[in-house]
Enzyme design. Structure first.
Site, mmCIF file in Angstrom:
data_model
loop_
_atom_site.group_PDB
_atom_site.id
_atom_site.type_symbol
_atom_site.label_atom_id
_atom_site.label_comp_id
_atom_site.label_asym_id
_atom_site.label_seq_id
_atom_site.Cartn_x
_atom_site.Cartn_y
_atom_site.Cartn_z
ATOM 1 N N GLU A 120 2.236 0.340 -6.298
ATOM 2 C CA GLU A 120 3.286 -0.126 -5.386
ATOM 3 C C GLU A 120 4.461 -0.784 -6.115
ATOM 4 O O GLU A 120 4.723 -1.989 -5.988
ATOM 5 C CB GLU A 120 2.692 -1.073 -4.343
ATOM 6 N N GLU A 129 -4.695 4.842 -1.446
ATOM 7 C CA GLU A 129 -5.111 3.531 -0.927
ATOM 8 C C GLU A 129 -4.819 3.413 0.553
ATOM 9 O O GLU A 129 -3.747 3.791 1.030
ATOM 10 C CB GLU A 129 -4.407 2.396 -1.675
#
Length: 518
Positions: free
Chosen positions: A256, A361
């Site tokens: 991220e 994820e």
């Protein structure tokens, strides 16, 4: 004569199913929710796949009402006219129209997962591993593992934190958490799995001395003088895990990266602009990996929310087109899927047809102040998993990886107090764990859609009302698997394959996996 053969075939399959009899869920009804299944030292539910016969199909159903992999074996019907397909909602399977090839399904072995697993008695640890990885469990074949620490660690850390400014990484050693938790749990899964497990490794943050803010979280960038050092940081991880007997299948280019761009993140992160990420991949990470003994390790770009795909691919490639020479695929996360159209995935495949997309994820319970972190027995959370997986797979995603394999009743441990839910919740004080509805949601895909399966076209007949979410595959087992979700009341669904038809009675709020001979 044909009817007699069908009866014999069904009897043989029934005999096979009972030779490997499933252990049913030890159910606990949660008030106003669905059921959880309890596992302890003496008991844990199991599920065995039954191969369909030449003229039979096998149906597995889990539901809000409490069914968990409820298994039935039936005989295929022969369709003699076109009217039958209009007698009920009918899905038509087209095995000759093929799309992406599947890599697999699984979850993440974080520090938190390993700590929770190790907190259980030894026999219960075995049940948990078998539940995820063995042939009488979900048959996971993919594990995501952090390179260093994450928010689901007991403290923020990275490798080679000292000496400072050590460009040669002379003190690069695995952490206590690797040796005591992550590696033992990975090896336990590898031991019971009947197919190879593919490891996807990801860095949340390098040591602070490599970063502009000298911290683990917040607004930060990688200092340009450490671009090669950060590439070597990944290479050394591959070397260390290989030495422990764990080959890594893929690495991602930082978890991220938009978290570090905003400065709002309180978890371990490293910020990247698309321009700098492209530069790092093209001139540092890519050559470092490809010129090493790990040249076949996949490099996955992005590893961020679906809505960031145009930024991470289009702008990055515009600035540094050479990065594409090193990128094998794109990793995407789940958390903003409710506002990011799935068409972004299809567009990505259109523009970069030789790059695969892997969902790396996802979890529930992460939205602060709006939802409970751990919501025991929630069918809504299982439904959220199922519909997102079906949508992703129908838009060319090759696999779906859950977040923490197991957490405690609080949804941790997490040094950042970023608690979330998990398909398995452990209760060490009781020496047991529970399997939530999300666990079975994952299994309706992972157990029946093995690696090298290929998605096929599905269409609706004249009676199709589009009320059943669906996806289908042809598998390397010479079978066809369809996964359906019924968000309404009880209904009958016909599954048509050539001149044969399976009739599925779907209960309200349920997921059903059907396996037919191809």
């Amino acid at each position: 004569m044909n009817e007699a053969k069908n009866v014999i075939c069904v009897l043989l399959l029934w005999s096979f199913a009972n030779t490997c009899a499933d252990k049913p869920c030890a159910a606990i009804q949660v008030p106003n929710k669905s059921v959880n299944c309890v596992c302890n030292a003496t008991y844990c539910d199991t599920i065995h796949r039954v191969p369909p016969g030449s003229n039979t199909y096998v149906v597995y159903t889990s539901s809000e009402s409490g069914l968990r992999f409820n298994k039935t074996i039936k005989t295929l019907q022969t369709i003699r006219n076109t009217e039958s397909e209009c007698s009920a909602e009918t899905l038509i399977l087209h095995p000759d129209t093929k799309y992406q090839t599947i890599e697999g399904f699984g979850g993440a072995i974080t520090d938190a997962a390993g700590i929770n697993w190790k907190s259980l008695p030894e026999q219960v640890q075995k049940h948990l591993i078998n539940s995820y990885f063995s042939d009488d469990g979900l048959q996971y074949n993919t594990i995501r593992v952090p390179i260093g620490g994450t928010d689901f660690s007991t403290h923020p850390y990275a490798y080679n934190e000292y000496p400072l400014n050590d460009t040669r990484l002379t003190n690069y050693t695995l952490a206590y958490e690797d040796l005591q938790y992550k590696i033992p749990m990975i090896k336990a899964g590898m031991t019971v799995a009947s197919t190879p497990i593919q490891i996807v490794a990801t860095t949340w943050s390098p040591p602070p001395w490599m970063k502009t803010n000298n911290g683990y979280s917040g607004y930060n960038r990688l200092k340009p003088e450490y671009y090669q050092t950060y590439a070597n940081y990944h290479l050394k991880f591959l070397e260390k895990y290989k030495a422990e007997g764990i080959p890594v299948w893929a690495i991602t280019t930082t978890n991220e990266p938009t978290n570090g761009l905003t400065g709002l993140s309180f978890i371990n992160c490293l910020g990247w602009t698309a321009n700098n990420m492209g530069k790092w991949i093209q001139y540092f990470l890519g050559p470092t990996i490809r010129n090493s003994e790990f040249r076949d390790v996949k490099i996955l770009a992005g590893d961020d929310q679906r809505l960031t795909i145009p930024y991470w691919m289009n702008l990055m490639v515009l600035e540094h087109p050479g990065a594409l020479n090193y990128i094998d695929g794109v990793a995407v996360h789940y958390y903003t899927d409710f506002i990011a159209p799935a068409a972004l995935l299809t567009e990505l495949s259109k523009f970069y047809p030789n790059k695969f997309i892997l969902a790396t994820e996802g979890c529930k319970g992460s939205i602060w102040l709006i939802e409970k972190h751990v919501d025991l027995g929630s069918w809504d959370r299982a439904k959220g998993y199922i519909l997102d997986i079906i949508t992703d797979l129908n838009h060319n995603v090759v696999g779906w990886v859950d977040w923490n394999l197991c957490l405690n009743a609080q949804g941790g441990p997490s040094w950042a107090r970023n608690y979330v839910d998990s398909p398995i919740i452990v209760f060490p004080e009781k020496g047991e764990f529970i399997k939530q509805p999300m666990f079975y949601a994952m299994g309706h895909f992972s157990k029946f859609v093995p690696r090298e399966s290929t998605r096929i076209k599905v269409s609706g007949s004249c009676s199709w009302r589009g009320s059943i979410s669906n996806v289908a595959f042809i598998t390397p087992r010479n079978t066809i698997v369809a996964v359906l979700y019924n968000n309404g009341g009880n209904k009958t669904v016909n599954i048509k394959l050539g001149d044969k038809q399976a009739v599925v009675e779907m209960v309200a709020a349920s997921v059903t996996t059907i396996e037919l001979p191809s």
